[in-house]
Scaffold this motif. Structure first.
Motif, PDB file in Angstrom:
ATOM      1  N   ILE A  37      -4.547  -6.249   8.747  1.00  0.00           N
ATOM      2  CA  ILE A  37      -4.302  -5.600  10.004  1.00  0.00           C
ATOM      3  C   ILE A  37      -4.316  -3.979   9.150  1.00  0.00           C
ATOM      4  O   ILE A  37      -4.199  -3.856   7.939  1.00  0.00           O
ATOM      5  N   VAL A  38      -4.873  -3.053  10.134  1.00  0.00           N
ATOM      6  CA  VAL A  38      -4.728  -1.809   9.722  1.00  0.00           C
ATOM      7  C   VAL A  38      -3.426  -1.148  10.402  1.00  0.00           C
ATOM      8  O   VAL A  38      -3.431  -1.209  11.726  1.00  0.00           O
ATOM      9  N   VAL A  39      -2.460  -0.290   9.550  1.00  0.00           N
ATOM     10  CA  VAL A  39      -1.529   0.229   9.997  1.00  0.00           C
ATOM     11  C   VAL A  39      -1.424   1.626   9.986  1.00  0.00           C
ATOM     12  O   VAL A  39      -1.751   2.185   8.922  1.00  0.00           O
TER      13      VAL A  39
ATOM     14  N   GLN B  22      -2.377   8.945   7.102  1.00  0.00           N
ATOM     15  CA  GLN B  22      -3.266   8.159   6.658  1.00  0.00           C
ATOM     16  C   GLN B  22      -2.893   6.528   7.196  1.00  0.00           C
ATOM     17  O   GLN B  22      -2.001   6.276   7.811  1.00  0.00           O
ATOM     18  N   SER B  23      -3.913   5.597   6.970  1.00  0.00           N
ATOM     19  CA  SER B  23      -3.779   4.488   7.272  1.00  0.00           C
ATOM     20  C   SER B  23      -3.998   3.395   6.212  1.00  0.00           C
ATOM     21  O   SER B  23      -4.588   3.751   5.187  1.00  0.00           O
ATOM     22  N   ALA B  24      -3.542   2.088   6.507  1.00  0.00           N
ATOM     23  CA  ALA B  24      -3.266   1.060   5.122  1.00  0.00           C
ATOM     24  C   ALA B  24      -3.911  -0.027   5.849  1.00  0.00           C
ATOM     25  O   ALA B  24      -3.724  -0.419   6.743  1.00  0.00           O
TER      26      ALA B  24
ATOM     27  N   SER C 136       0.733  -1.138   0.024  1.00  0.00           N
ATOM     28  CA  SER C 136      -0.100  -0.047   0.128  1.00  0.00           C
ATOM     29  C   SER C 136       0.930   1.328  -0.017  1.00  0.00           C
ATOM     30  O   SER C 136       1.913   1.306   0.642  1.00  0.00           O
ATOM     31  N   THR C 137       0.196   2.312  -0.591  1.00  0.00           N
ATOM     32  CA  THR C 137       0.872   3.651  -0.654  1.00  0.00           C
ATOM     33  C   THR C 137       0.144   4.648  -0.127  1.00  0.00           C
ATOM     34  O   THR C 137      -1.269   4.821  -0.541  1.00  0.00           O
TER      35      THR C 137
ATOM     36  N   ALA D  81      -0.235  -8.990  15.601  1.00  0.00           N
ATOM     37  CA  ALA D  81      -1.826  -9.375  15.206  1.00  0.00           C
ATOM     38  C   ALA D  81      -1.598 -10.836  14.789  1.00  0.00           C
ATOM     39  O   ALA D  81      -0.807 -11.415  14.217  1.00  0.00           O
ATOM     40  N   LEU D  82      -2.941 -11.328  14.998  1.00  0.00           N
ATOM     41  CA  LEU D  82      -3.181 -12.673  14.680  1.00  0.00           C
ATOM     42  C   LEU D  82      -4.141 -13.248  13.650  1.00  0.00           C
ATOM     43  O   LEU D  82      -4.922 -14.023  13.310  1.00  0.00           O
TER      44      LEU D  82
END
Length: 218
Positions: A196-198, A173-175, A167-168, A191-192
């Motif tokens: 995931i949101v990073v 912002q979040s990806a 992702s860019t 995270a399992l």
């Protein structure tokens, strides 16, 4: 021998014939459980076994050590001999099976015999194999000349093929990163979940490990 009657004498000669006793010989035998043994007697004209057979040779398949007796006759004279068939038990072979991931090795260990021969050509009780797909292996075990075989399987589980997007984003912002191709996932963030949101403050690398049946891809 002379006989007299009224003063007159006559004589007659007779003979006692002594027939020598026959000397019977008979072999013994050692067999494995489930096999047959041939016992052969010689030295006489006629034979009688304790099995009821009246031939010079008999074929027997005892389940355990057994004694056999044969009487041999020549012109009414007999000799008796006893022999034994020893039955050695077949070895009971045990060998483990194994489940591995593609590219791994498995150690197969056989026990229960004195010597071993695998269908791979190995002659040791244990072998290390690295099959590319699920494969059967057979081992023959020998003890006291008796052989038993056992077959086992090495199951090869393919590695999962993990895919994950990149992702860019703009600063602040979040990806959302989404992994697929496995049953369970572990990210380097701890995270399992499969996704995931990073929100990194700078360009960052994320790693996910996917697992199926104990086999991993990263």
């Amino acid at each position: 021998m002379s006989g007299t009657s009224s003063g007159c004498v006559s004589s007659q000669t007779t003979q006692v014939i002594v027939t020598p006793l026959p000397t019977i010989t008979v072999n013994s035998s050692t067999i494995c459980s489930g096999q047959s043994a041939t016992l052969v007697a010689s030295g006489a004209v006629s034979y009688t076994w304790n099995t009821g057979a009246t031939t010079s040779s008999i074929v027997v398949s005892p389940l355990s050590n057994t004694t056999y007796t044969v009487s041999g006759g020549v012109v009414g004279c007999t000799d008796t001999k006893t022999t034994q068939v020893i039955v050695n038990p077949n070895p009971t072979i045990t060998v483990n099976s194994s489940t591995i991931c593609s590219g791994q090795s498995a150690t197969l260990v056989a026990s229960g015999a004195s010597s071993y021969t695998w269908n791979t050509g190995a002659n040791t009780n244990s072998i290390v194999v690295s099959p590319m797909s699920s494969t059967n292996y057979t081992v023959n075990g020998t003890s006291s000349g008796c052989v038993s075989s056992q077959t086992t399987q090495v199951i090869v589980t393919p590695l999962p093929t993990i895919t994950v997007n990149s992702s860019t984003i703009c600063s602040g912002q979040s990806a959302t990163l989404i992994a697929s191709g496995a049953v369970s996932y572990t990210w380097n963030t701890g995270a399992l979940t499969s996704s995931i949101v990073v929100s990194p403050s700078s360009t960052s690398i994320y790693t996910v490990v996917g697992q199926i049946n104990g086999c991993l891809d990263t």
